[in-house]
Design an enzyme around this catalytic site. Sequence first.
Site, PDB file in Angstrom:
ATOM      1  CD  GLU A   1      -2.851  -1.225  -0.031  1.00 37.31           C
ATOM      2  OE1 GLU A   1      -3.021  -0.212  -0.725  1.00 37.31           O
ATOM      3  OE2 GLU A   1      -3.363  -2.322  -0.315  1.00 37.31           O
TER       4      GLU A   1
ATOM      5  CG  HIS B   1      -0.965   0.986  -4.477  1.00 37.75           C
ATOM      6  ND1 HIS B   1      -0.605   0.661  -5.766  1.00 37.75           N
ATOM      7  CD2 HIS B   1      -1.708  -0.061  -4.027  1.00 37.75           C
ATOM      8  CE1 HIS B   1      -1.104  -0.521  -6.075  1.00 37.75           C
ATOM      9  NE2 HIS B   1      -1.763  -0.995  -5.036  1.00 37.75           N
TER      10      HIS B   1
ATOM     11  CG  HIS C   1      -2.082  -3.490  -8.699  1.00 34.79           C
ATOM     12  ND1 HIS C   1      -3.451  -3.493  -8.646  1.00 34.79           N
ATOM     13  CD2 HIS C   1      -1.662  -3.504  -7.405  1.00 34.79           C
ATOM     14  CE1 HIS C   1      -3.832  -3.501  -7.382  1.00 34.79           C
ATOM     15  NE2 HIS C   1      -2.774  -3.495  -6.610  1.00 34.79           N
ATOM     16  CB  CYS C   2       4.069  -5.029 -10.594  1.00 30.34           C
ATOM     17  SG  CYS C   2       5.428  -5.684 -11.562  1.00 30.34           S
TER      18      CYS C   2
ATOM     19  CB  CYS D   1       8.329  -2.194  -8.625  1.00 29.37           C
ATOM     20  SG  CYS D   1       6.861  -2.668  -9.574  1.00 29.37           S
TER      21      CYS D   1
HETATM   22 ZN   LIG Z   1      -2.736  -2.857  -4.661  1.00 30.82          ZN
HETATM   23 ZN   LIG Z   2       7.061  -4.999  -9.994  1.00 23.87          ZN
END
Ligand SMILES: [Zn+2]
Ligand SMILES: [Zn+2]
Length: 302
Positions: free
Chosen positions: A221, A224, A230-231, A258
């Site tokens: 979270e 985010h 989302h990945c 990410c």
């Molecule tokens: Zn999420």
């Molecule tokens: Zn990722």
Amino acid sequence: MRLVLILLFGVSSVLAFEPPNSDKRRDAVGPLQALPPVLQRLLSDGGSFRPMEKPLAGDWLSTNKEPGQTFAQYVQSRPNKPGDNGRGTIYLQPIGSFPKDGVQLESVRKYLEAFYQPMRVEMLHSMDESQLLVTTRVNRGTDKLQMNCTELLNELEHLVPADAYIVMAVTMTDLYPSEEWNFVFGMARLKNRVGVFSLARYGADDPQLALERAVKVVAHETGHAFGMAHCIHFRCLMNGVNHLGEADKVPQTLCPVCLRKLHYATGFDPVKRYSEASGWWLKNGDESLASWYSKRVKSLTR
Ligand SMILES: [Zn+2]
Ligand SMILES: [Zn+2]
């Protein structure tokens, strides 16, 4: 409408998701040639990262259409930069009471400090649920109380301290974002500096598992709240999940796409970050994760 990303439980229709191939994964990370060697090694898939696979029935990507977010798209989204306007602290905001023998919030705070370094992570004084104008209901499946987390985040937005990068609320009460949902594990806003996660569904029978689930959801979270969507490229902490079984399969670690986003946001020292994450897991009962991080440190410093 504010863009909200959630870890949720709910099934709608079945979708066909095709996992990105190696070219698409590489494109999502973006060109590395101009980066210092240690970052090139950090962001190269040397066998430490698993590509995303086809979802099973009921999994997040079988029921939710996710466009994914490349590193370039992340930069284009102009995420909040830590430190801008003096906003350099991540705050944890406990709401309500917590059992003494449950997950220790101080361990969660230390985890976030290692994971999101070099940011400061501080604990705010606990708030009572009655201080927030939030609708509650009793979940029909569990017979337990739930709080409306959309309203909770609206309330929280008025309480963000002037030096806060984000405020991440934590509660033992179960959450739902709107009437049609069964529950969510947590929810965060990409730009509005607020998020919330609940420890209600993690059980007290296995304290180690409860801790691992708690740090996973708070790190997800918080990701985010750093503007990360989302990945869909790798098995990654930022994968969306539909149910607890799927959540338990999501890694605790970030994939190269990410990681590059987080490095863009915080400029962390890769060796220090991995070393401290390794130390946290060693102290907190997961030797295999501690050793995964140690191996990555070796591959960075070889
Ligand atoms: Zn999420
Ligand atoms: Zn990722």
